[in-house]
Design a protein around this motif. Structure first.
Motif, PDB file in Angstrom:
ATOM      1  N   ALA A 114       0.877  -1.174   0.000  1.00  0.00           N
ATOM      2  CA  ALA A 114       0.000   0.000   0.000  1.00  0.00           C
ATOM      3  C   ALA A 114       0.909   1.217   0.000  1.00  0.00           C
ATOM      4  CB  ALA A 114      -0.910   0.005   1.217  1.00  0.00           C
ATOM      5  N   LYS A 115       0.679   2.138  -0.916  1.00  0.00           N
ATOM      6  CA  LYS A 115       1.574   3.295  -0.992  1.00  0.00           C
ATOM      7  C   LYS A 115       0.855   4.523  -1.529  1.00  0.00           C
ATOM      8  CE  LYS A 115       3.383   1.385  -5.286  1.00  0.00           C
ATOM      9  NZ  LYS A 115       4.509   0.726  -5.900  1.00  0.00           N
ATOM     10  N   ASN A 116       1.498   5.649  -1.306  1.00  0.00           N
ATOM     11  CA  ASN A 116       1.106   6.902  -1.930  1.00  0.00           C
ATOM     12  C   ASN A 116       2.368   7.470  -2.576  1.00  0.00           C
ATOM     13  OD1 ASN A 116       2.561   8.249   0.144  1.00  0.00           O
ATOM     14  ND2 ASN A 116       0.719   8.527   1.373  1.00  0.00           N
ATOM     15  N   GLU A 117       2.372   8.743  -2.905  1.00  0.00           N
ATOM     16  CA  GLU A 117       3.536   9.310  -3.605  1.00  0.00           C
ATOM     17  C   GLU A 117       4.798   9.347  -2.737  1.00  0.00           C
ATOM     18  OE1 GLU A 117       1.022  12.290  -1.674  1.00  0.00           O
ATOM     19  OE2 GLU A 117       0.585  10.923  -3.307  1.00  0.00           O
ATOM     20  N   LEU A 118       4.674   9.245  -1.418  1.00  0.00           N
ATOM     21  CA  LEU A 118       5.844   9.307  -0.536  1.00  0.00           C
ATOM     22  C   LEU A 118       6.078   8.060   0.311  1.00  0.00           C
ATOM     23  CD1 LEU A 118       5.690  12.942   0.920  1.00  0.00           C
ATOM     24  CD2 LEU A 118       7.395  12.019  -0.652  1.00  0.00           C
ATOM     25  N   ASP A 119       5.028   7.435   0.790  1.00  0.00           N
ATOM     26  CA  ASP A 119       5.161   6.396   1.811  1.00  0.00           C
ATOM     27  C   ASP A 119       4.661   5.047   1.314  1.00  0.00           C
ATOM     28  OD1 ASP A 119       5.978   8.467   3.551  1.00  0.00           O
ATOM     29  OD2 ASP A 119       3.888   8.916   3.998  1.00  0.00           O
ATOM     30  N   GLN A 120       5.099   3.989   2.003  1.00  0.00           N
ATOM     31  CA  GLN A 120       4.688   2.646   1.611  1.00  0.00           C
ATOM     32  C   GLN A 120       4.661   1.722   2.817  1.00  0.00           C
ATOM     33  OE1 GLN A 120       6.997   0.941  -1.568  1.00  0.00           O
ATOM     34  NE2 GLN A 120       6.068  -1.065  -1.358  1.00  0.00           N
ATOM     35  N   VAL A 121       3.683   0.817   2.826  1.00  0.00           N
ATOM     36  CA  VAL A 121       3.621  -0.290   3.779  1.00  0.00           C
ATOM     37  C   VAL A 121       3.633  -1.563   2.952  1.00  0.00           C
ATOM     38  CG1 VAL A 121       2.182  -1.522   5.449  1.00  0.00           C
ATOM     39  CG2 VAL A 121       2.377   0.955   5.568  1.00  0.00           C
ATOM     40  N   GLU A 122       4.401  -2.528   3.432  1.00  0.00           N
ATOM     41  CA  GLU A 122       4.463  -3.817   2.763  1.00  0.00           C
ATOM     42  C   GLU A 122       4.241  -4.913   3.790  1.00  0.00           C
ATOM     43  OE1 GLU A 122       7.390  -4.428  -0.669  1.00  0.00           O
ATOM     44  OE2 GLU A 122       8.244  -5.618   0.962  1.00  0.00           O
ATOM     45  N   CYS A 123       3.443  -5.890   3.425  1.00  0.00           N
ATOM     46  CA  CYS A 123       3.226  -7.060   4.276  1.00  0.00           C
ATOM     47  C   CYS A 123       3.708  -8.267   3.485  1.00  0.00           C
ATOM     48  CB  CYS A 123       1.748  -7.201   4.627  1.00  0.00           C
ATOM     49  SG  CYS A 123       1.390  -8.638   5.673  1.00  0.00           S
ATOM     50  N   VAL A 124       4.663  -8.989   4.059  1.00  0.00           N
ATOM     51  CA  VAL A 124       5.219 -10.182   3.423  1.00  0.00           C
ATOM     52  C   VAL A 124       4.905 -11.377   4.310  1.00  0.00           C
ATOM     53  CG1 VAL A 124       7.328 -11.345   2.679  1.00  0.00           C
ATOM     54  CG2 VAL A 124       7.083  -8.872   2.336  1.00  0.00           C
ATOM     55  N   ILE A 125       4.381 -12.419   3.690  1.00  0.00           N
ATOM     56  CA  ILE A 125       4.103 -13.666   4.405  1.00  0.00           C
ATOM     57  C   ILE A 125       4.809 -14.784   3.655  1.00  0.00           C
ATOM     58  CG2 ILE A 125       2.335 -15.328   5.119  1.00  0.00           C
ATOM     59  CD1 ILE A 125       0.362 -12.919   5.141  1.00  0.00           C
ATOM     60  N   TRP A 131      11.784 -23.370   0.234  1.00  0.00           N
ATOM     61  CA  TRP A 131      12.613 -22.175   0.048  1.00  0.00           C
ATOM     62  C   TRP A 131      12.338 -21.078   1.072  1.00  0.00           C
ATOM     63  CZ3 TRP A 131      16.219 -23.577  -3.106  1.00  0.00           C
ATOM     64  CH2 TRP A 131      15.940 -24.517  -4.103  1.00  0.00           C
ATOM     65  N   ASN A 132      11.391 -21.284   1.942  1.00  0.00           N
ATOM     66  CA  ASN A 132      10.946 -20.206   2.830  1.00  0.00           C
ATOM     67  C   ASN A 132      11.263 -20.466   4.291  1.00  0.00           C
ATOM     68  OD1 ASN A 132       9.719 -18.986   0.628  1.00  0.00           O
ATOM     69  ND2 ASN A 132       7.720 -19.848   1.078  1.00  0.00           N
ATOM     70  N   ILE A 133      11.655 -19.430   4.986  1.00  0.00           N
ATOM     71  CA  ILE A 133      11.621 -19.411   6.442  1.00  0.00           C
ATOM     72  C   ILE A 133      10.261 -18.814   6.778  1.00  0.00           C
ATOM     73  CG2 ILE A 133      12.575 -18.396   8.541  1.00  0.00           C
ATOM     74  CD1 ILE A 133      15.290 -18.281   7.036  1.00  0.00           C
ATOM     75  N   PRO A 134       9.384 -19.564   7.451  1.00  0.00           N
ATOM     76  CA  PRO A 134       8.034 -19.059   7.719  1.00  0.00           C
ATOM     77  C   PRO A 134       8.085 -17.766   8.543  1.00  0.00           C
ATOM     78  CG  PRO A 134       8.196 -21.389   8.269  1.00  0.00           C
ATOM     79  CD  PRO A 134       9.578 -20.907   7.994  1.00  0.00           C
ATOM     80  N   LEU A 135       7.323 -16.771   8.085  1.00  0.00           N
ATOM     81  CA  LEU A 135       7.246 -15.509   8.813  1.00  0.00           C
ATOM     82  C   LEU A 135       6.127 -14.651   8.274  1.00  0.00           C
ATOM     83  CD1 LEU A 135       8.408 -13.016   6.856  1.00  0.00           C
ATOM     84  CD2 LEU A 135      10.590 -13.984   7.479  1.00  0.00           C
ATOM     85  N   ILE A 136       5.808 -13.615   9.061  1.00  0.00           N
ATOM     86  CA  ILE A 136       4.994 -12.505   8.592  1.00  0.00           C
ATOM     87  C   ILE A 136       5.736 -11.250   8.995  1.00  0.00           C
ATOM     88  CG2 ILE A 136       3.526 -12.599  10.657  1.00  0.00           C
ATOM     89  CD1 ILE A 136       1.280 -11.334   8.884  1.00  0.00           C
ATOM     90  N   GLN A 137       5.820 -10.320   8.062  1.00  0.00           N
ATOM     91  CA  GLN A 137       6.540  -9.067   8.296  1.00  0.00           C
ATOM     92  C   GLN A 137       5.690  -7.920   7.771  1.00  0.00           C
ATOM     93  OE1 GLN A 137      10.045  -8.381   5.765  1.00  0.00           O
ATOM     94  NE2 GLN A 137      11.141  -7.817   7.620  1.00  0.00           N
ATOM     95  N   ILE A 138       5.525  -6.903   8.602  1.00  0.00           N
ATOM     96  CA  ILE A 138       4.807  -5.686   8.211  1.00  0.00           C
ATOM     97  C   ILE A 138       5.815  -4.564   8.307  1.00  0.00           C
ATOM     98  CG2 ILE A 138       2.837  -4.187   8.651  1.00  0.00           C
ATOM     99  CD1 ILE A 138       1.747  -6.654  10.370  1.00  0.00           C
ATOM    100  N   LYS A 139       6.150  -3.978   7.166  1.00  0.00           N
ATOM    101  CA  LYS A 139       7.245  -3.014   7.120  1.00  0.00           C
ATOM    102  C   LYS A 139       6.748  -1.685   6.548  1.00  0.00           C
ATOM    103  CE  LYS A 139      11.464  -4.440   6.280  1.00  0.00           C
ATOM    104  NZ  LYS A 139      12.714  -4.895   5.646  1.00  0.00           N
ATOM    105  N   GLY A 140       7.184  -0.579   7.166  1.00  0.00           N
ATOM    106  CA  GLY A 140       6.813   0.742   6.704  1.00  0.00           C
ATOM    107  C   GLY A 140       8.014   1.543   6.232  1.00  0.00           C
ATOM    108  N   TYR A 141       7.787   2.347   5.203  1.00  0.00           N
ATOM    109  CA  TYR A 141       8.801   3.242   4.647  1.00  0.00           C
ATOM    110  C   TYR A 141       8.220   4.650   4.616  1.00  0.00           C
ATOM    111  CZ  TYR A 141      10.296  -1.268   2.733  1.00  0.00           C
ATOM    112  OH  TYR A 141      10.660  -2.591   2.582  1.00  0.00           O
ATOM    113  N   VAL A 142       8.964   5.616   5.141  1.00  0.00           N
ATOM    114  CA  VAL A 142       8.530   7.017   5.134  1.00  0.00           C
ATOM    115  C   VAL A 142       9.409   7.766   4.143  1.00  0.00           C
ATOM    116  CG1 VAL A 142       8.321   9.118   6.511  1.00  0.00           C
ATOM    117  CG2 VAL A 142       7.742   6.911   7.522  1.00  0.00           C
ATOM    118  N   GLY A 143       8.774   8.357   3.133  1.00  0.00           N
ATOM    119  CA  GLY A 143       9.498   9.095   2.099  1.00  0.00           C
ATOM    120  C   GLY A 143      10.115  10.375   2.628  1.00  0.00           C
ATOM    121  N   SER A 144      10.989  10.962   1.819  1.00  0.00           N
ATOM    122  CA  SER A 144      11.793  12.109   2.278  1.00  0.00           C
ATOM    123  C   SER A 144      10.939  13.347   2.548  1.00  0.00           C
ATOM    124  CB  SER A 144      12.896  12.423   1.281  1.00  0.00           C
ATOM    125  OG  SER A 144      12.362  12.705   0.015  1.00  0.00           O
TER     126      SER A 144
END
Length: 152
Positions: A114-125, A131-144
């Motif tokens: 989910a993103k807009n022109e500056l920020d993004q959230v990503e959910c990886v499962i 090939w996978n290490i089981p996990l859930i990760q919710i990561k946020g990025y704040v644009g400049s």
């Protein structure tokens, strides 16, 4: 005097809002997904990166890696349910470009963004698999953005 639009777009406020937003989403999925009820979560406050100075000598900042992670094994059905919750949650946020990246789902890797022109959230499962290490990760990025002190 800082106007309301600038105040909402300062670096400190954006970081606080992002941290709250992914925390709220994490709590939503924990409350609705039985597999996550007893999961242990780690939180990372992220790293601030400083951009090159502008013509006035002021530097914007961005933040990467604001993250909740749990190394828990989820089923494909749970991942699909979390996608539904992700879409519903972020369709009602300011991160209105919501998408499901399906390219690696056959290998048990689900990615929602989910993103807009500056920020993004990503959910990886990652579901359990060869090939996978089981996990859930919710990561946020704040644009400049400029800090509050640079906007004044």
């Amino acid at each position: 005097m800082v106007d309301e639009m600038q105040k909402q777009n300062d670096f400190e406020t954006a970081c606080k809002n992002m941290t709250e937003e992914i925390g709220i989403f994490k709590e939503e999925i924990v409350s609705k997904c039985a597999e996550l009820q007893d999961a242990e979560w780690l939180f990372d406050k992220g790293t601030t990166k400083v951009c090159k100075a502008d013509e006035n000598g002021k530097k914007k900042r961005c933040k990467v890696g604001i993250c909740y992670i749990s190394k828990i094994a989820l089923t494909n059905d749970a991942a699909i349910e979390i996608w539904r919750m992700f879409k519903e949650h972020f369709d009602d946020s300011n991160l209105t470009n919501v998408e499901r990246l399906t390219g690696n789902e056959e290998m048990g890797r689900y990615v929602f963004s989910a993103k807009n022109e500056l920020d993004q959230v990503e959910c990886v499962i990652n579901t359990p698999g060869e090939w996978n290490i089981p996990l859930i990760q919710i990561k946020g990025y704040v644009g400049s953005r400029y800090r509050i002190s640079d906007i004044d």
